[in-house]
Motif scaffolding. Structure first.
Motif, PDB file in Angstrom:
ATOM      1  N   TRP A  47       0.817  -1.222   0.000  1.00 44.19           N
ATOM      2  CA  TRP A  47       0.000   0.000   0.000  1.00 44.19           C
ATOM      3  C   TRP A  47       0.852   1.273   0.000  1.00 44.19           C
ATOM      4  CZ3 TRP A  47       0.772  -3.374   3.956  1.00 44.19           C
ATOM      5  CH2 TRP A  47       1.484  -2.884   5.080  1.00 44.19           C
ATOM      6  N   LYS A  48       2.147   1.115   0.283  1.00 48.91           N
ATOM      7  CA  LYS A  48       3.002   2.315   0.325  1.00 48.91           C
ATOM      8  C   LYS A  48       3.384   2.756  -1.097  1.00 48.91           C
ATOM      9  CE  LYS A  48       4.884   2.312   4.879  1.00 48.91           C
ATOM     10  NZ  LYS A  48       6.076   2.113   5.692  1.00 48.91           N
ATOM     11  N   THR A  49       3.374   4.044  -1.312  1.00 53.48           N
ATOM     12  CA  THR A  49       3.761   4.583  -2.623  1.00 53.48           C
ATOM     13  C   THR A  49       5.286   4.649  -2.683  1.00 53.48           C
ATOM     14  OG1 THR A  49       1.848   6.005  -2.342  1.00 53.48           O
ATOM     15  CG2 THR A  49       3.263   6.407  -4.273  1.00 53.48           C
ATOM     16  N   ASP A  50       5.822   4.116  -3.771  1.00 52.59           N
ATOM     17  CA  ASP A  50       7.274   4.179  -3.930  1.00 52.59           C
ATOM     18  C   ASP A  50       7.701   5.627  -4.185  1.00 52.59           C
ATOM     19  OD1 ASP A  50       9.714   2.257  -4.385  1.00 52.59           O
ATOM     20  OD2 ASP A  50       9.885   3.881  -5.888  1.00 52.59           O
ATOM     21  N   ALA A  51       8.855   6.000  -3.652  1.00 53.05           N
ATOM     22  CA  ALA A  51       9.341   7.384  -3.800  1.00 53.05           C
ATOM     23  C   ALA A  51       9.429   7.798  -5.259  1.00 53.05           C
ATOM     24  CB  ALA A  51      10.711   7.525  -3.133  1.00 53.05           C
ATOM     25  N   SER A  52       9.721   6.819  -6.120  1.00 55.49           N
ATOM     26  CA  SER A  52       9.875   7.160  -7.544  1.00 55.49           C
ATOM     27  C   SER A  52       8.549   7.540  -8.182  1.00 55.49           C
ATOM     28  CB  SER A  52      10.496   5.979  -8.302  1.00 55.49           C
ATOM     29  OG  SER A  52       9.613   4.879  -8.255  1.00 55.49           O
ATOM     30  N   ASP A  53       7.431   7.252  -7.484  1.00 53.50           N
ATOM     31  CA  ASP A  53       6.115   7.604  -8.039  1.00 53.50           C
ATOM     32  C   ASP A  53       5.578   8.901  -7.462  1.00 53.50           C
ATOM     33  OD1 ASP A  53       6.080   5.346  -9.649  1.00 53.50           O
ATOM     34  OD2 ASP A  53       5.308   4.095  -7.997  1.00 53.50           O
ATOM     35  N   VAL A  54       6.303   9.452  -6.494  1.00 55.04           N
ATOM     36  CA  VAL A  54       5.876  10.720  -5.889  1.00 55.04           C
ATOM     37  C   VAL A  54       6.369  11.860  -6.768  1.00 55.04           C
ATOM     38  CG1 VAL A  54       6.101  12.162  -3.826  1.00 55.04           C
ATOM     39  CG2 VAL A  54       5.971   9.665  -3.599  1.00 55.04           C
ATOM     40  N   LYS A  55       5.517  12.913  -6.774  1.00 52.51           N
ATOM     41  CA  LYS A  55       5.917  14.038  -7.662  1.00 52.51           C
ATOM     42  C   LYS A  55       7.231  14.665  -7.173  1.00 52.51           C
ATOM     43  CE  LYS A  55       3.413  17.905  -5.479  1.00 52.51           C
ATOM     44  NZ  LYS A  55       4.511  18.565  -4.810  1.00 52.51           N
ATOM     45  N   PRO A  56       8.077  15.041  -8.115  1.00 47.00           N
ATOM     46  CA  PRO A  56       9.381  15.583  -7.722  1.00 47.00           C
ATOM     47  C   PRO A  56       9.241  16.915  -7.011  1.00 47.00           C
ATOM     48  CG  PRO A  56       9.218  15.221 -10.115  1.00 47.00           C
ATOM     49  CD  PRO A  56       7.854  15.041  -9.554  1.00 47.00           C
ATOM     50  N   CYS A  57      10.119  17.129  -6.061  1.00 48.55           N
ATOM     51  CA  CYS A  57      10.141  18.411  -5.339  1.00 48.55           C
ATOM     52  C   CYS A  57      10.646  19.484  -6.288  1.00 48.55           C
ATOM     53  CB  CYS A  57      11.082  18.329  -4.140  1.00 48.55           C
ATOM     54  SG  CYS A  57      10.675  17.015  -2.983  1.00 48.55           S
ATOM     55  N   GLU A  58      10.389  20.762  -5.870  1.00 48.36           N
ATOM     56  CA  GLU A  58      11.007  21.866  -6.594  1.00 48.36           C
ATOM     57  C   GLU A  58      12.517  21.653  -6.494  1.00 48.36           C
ATOM     58  OE1 GLU A  58       9.166  24.344  -8.022  1.00 48.36           O
ATOM     59  OE2 GLU A  58       7.339  23.298  -7.373  1.00 48.36           O
TER      60      GLU A  58
END
Ligand SMILES: *[C@@H]1O[C@H](CO)[C@@H](O)[C@H](O)[C@H]1NC(C)=O
Ligand SMILES: *[C@@H]1O[C@H](CO)[C@@H](O)[C@H](O)[C@H]1NC(C)=O
Ligand SMILES: *[C@@H]1O[C@H](CO)[C@@H](O)[C@H](O)[C@H]1NC(C)=O
Ligand SMILES: *[C@@H]1O[C@H](CO)[C@@H](O)[C@H](O)[C@H]1NC(C)=O
Length: 355
Positions: free
Chosen positions: A337-348
């Protein structure tokens, strides 16, 4: 009739008057570059003098011969003695002439351009006879004799341009015999002094036998000695990677151009991760099944929890060791259920480096 006799009387009276007064002429005026003959301080009326120009000067205008008149005053003298002029000598091919005028008794001087030498004297004088002495020189081209060939060298490019000799600025190029290395400039130049610039040297060069790298091998010619320009080829065993060029060369300092070594590849402690590799998202476990090679570089994705965005940090395999970025969190395969970091929108971009 009456008038003519009166003139005669007048004339006689005049003559008598002069004879009585005894009018003499003084020393005649000096004239530049002229001599007077005879030269005296007093002349009787009727005495003659002659001006003549000194050697090297010619007369112009006026009279040269004068008679002391009864008045005792020498007539006005318009004679001039002017210097003789030597032939025009203002130009010297491939050289230069320094002069003020070409008149007697001046001297002119000569010089030649670089690459030419004075064949003759460096100055000439205009003589009384209006000739240059010694005669005007010429500027002759400087030549260099055929160059000496250094030991262990051959003459590559060389073309004598003046018979068997070379002219100023001509060049010659040397090559060393195989296995001899050149020290100095391979090109020599004919100088304005008529000699060549410094010759290069060809020296025999030996290199030590290259040593076998750990976890690898090196091949080189099977010879007694290894010489200049000989080559050695390196390679590494199985998972090792060559650090340095595959082929090295014996240089002129008796050293090899490089000393490659074999570097270990990295085993990955991370089981699963999506990483950036050469600008693409790849699965670490697929792409690097057999480990990462020395020098390979990937970027791991990390999460910024407050800002709910992702950023990357680099990791490189260096001789068997790779440091996984601390911010990287590997998920248990059960935590689906955890979202992989690579799927999170990139920071500024300016937030990326915070952790
Ligand atoms: C050049 O050298 C050769 C051999 O020394 C000689 O026979 C020949 O006369 C020379 N040529 C000139 C132009 O000096
Ligand atoms: C070698 O000599 C040539 C001509 O004299 C010159 O142009 C060149 O710069 C020199 N090369 C080196 C490496 O000094
Ligand atoms: C060439 O000649 C000049 C003048 O004589 C001298 O100074 C110079 O050292 C010479 N050059 C060489 C390379 O011998
Ligand atoms: C040859 O290489 C070694 C190591 O790279 C260096 O220490 C040494 O000074 C070099 N020798 C010469 C003659 O250049």
């Amino acid at each position: 009739m009456a008038s003519s006799s009166s003139v005669l009387i007048l004339g006689l009276a005049f003559l008598c008057h002069v004879a009585v007064a005894g009018r003499t002429c003084p020393k005649p005026d000096e004239l530049p570059f002229a001599t007077v003959v005879p030269l005296k301080t007093v002349y009787e009326p009727g005495e003659q003098i002659v001006y003549s120009c000194q050697p090297g000067y010619t007369s112009r205008g006026g009279m040269r011969r004068f008679t002391c008149p009864l008045t005792g005053h020498w007539p006005i003298n318009t004679l001039k003695c002017i210097p003789r002029v030597c032939p025009f000598a203002g130009l010297l091919e491939n050289g230069a002439v320094r002069y003020t005028t070409f008149e007697y008794p001046n001297t002119i001087s000569f010089s030649c351009n670089p690459g030419f030498y004075l064949s003759g004297t460096d100055s000439a004088k205009c003589t009384e006879d209006g000739k240059w002495t010694p005669p005007v020189p010429v500027c002759a081209p400087v030549t260099c004799p055929p160059p000496t060939i250094p030991k262990f060298a051959t003459l590559g490019t060389y073309k004598p341009s003046a018979g068997n000799n070379s002219l100023y600025r001509d060049t010659a190029v040397f090559q060393c015999l195989p296995q001899y290395a050149m020290f100095g400039n391979d090109t020599i130049t004919c100088t304005a002094h008529g000699n060549w610039t410094v010759l290069p040297e060809c020296k025999e060069v030996k290199c030590p036998f290259p040593s076998r790298p750990d976890n690898g091998f090196v091949n080189y010619p099977a010879k007694q000695v290894l010489s200049y320009k000989d080559k050695a080829t390196y390679g590494c065993h199985d998972t090792y990677v060559l650090d340095g060029p595959e082929v090295v060369e014996c240089n002129k300092f008796g050293n090899w151009s490089a000393q490659p070594s074999c570097k270990a590849s990295c085993k990955l402690s991370v089981k699963k991760a999506t990483v950036m590799y050469q600008g693409e998202k790849v699965k670490l476990q697929d792409k690097f099944k057999n480990g990462m090679l020395h020098g390979e570089k990937v970027s791991f994705f990390c999460k910024n929890k407050e800002k709910k965005c992702s950023y990357t940090e680099d990791a490189e395999c260096i001789d068997g060791t790779i440091e996984i970025p601390k911010c990287f969190k590997e998920h248990s395969s059960l935590a689906f259920w955890k979202t992989d970091a690579s799927d999170v929108k990139p920071c500024e971009t300016d937030v990326q480096t915070q952790s």
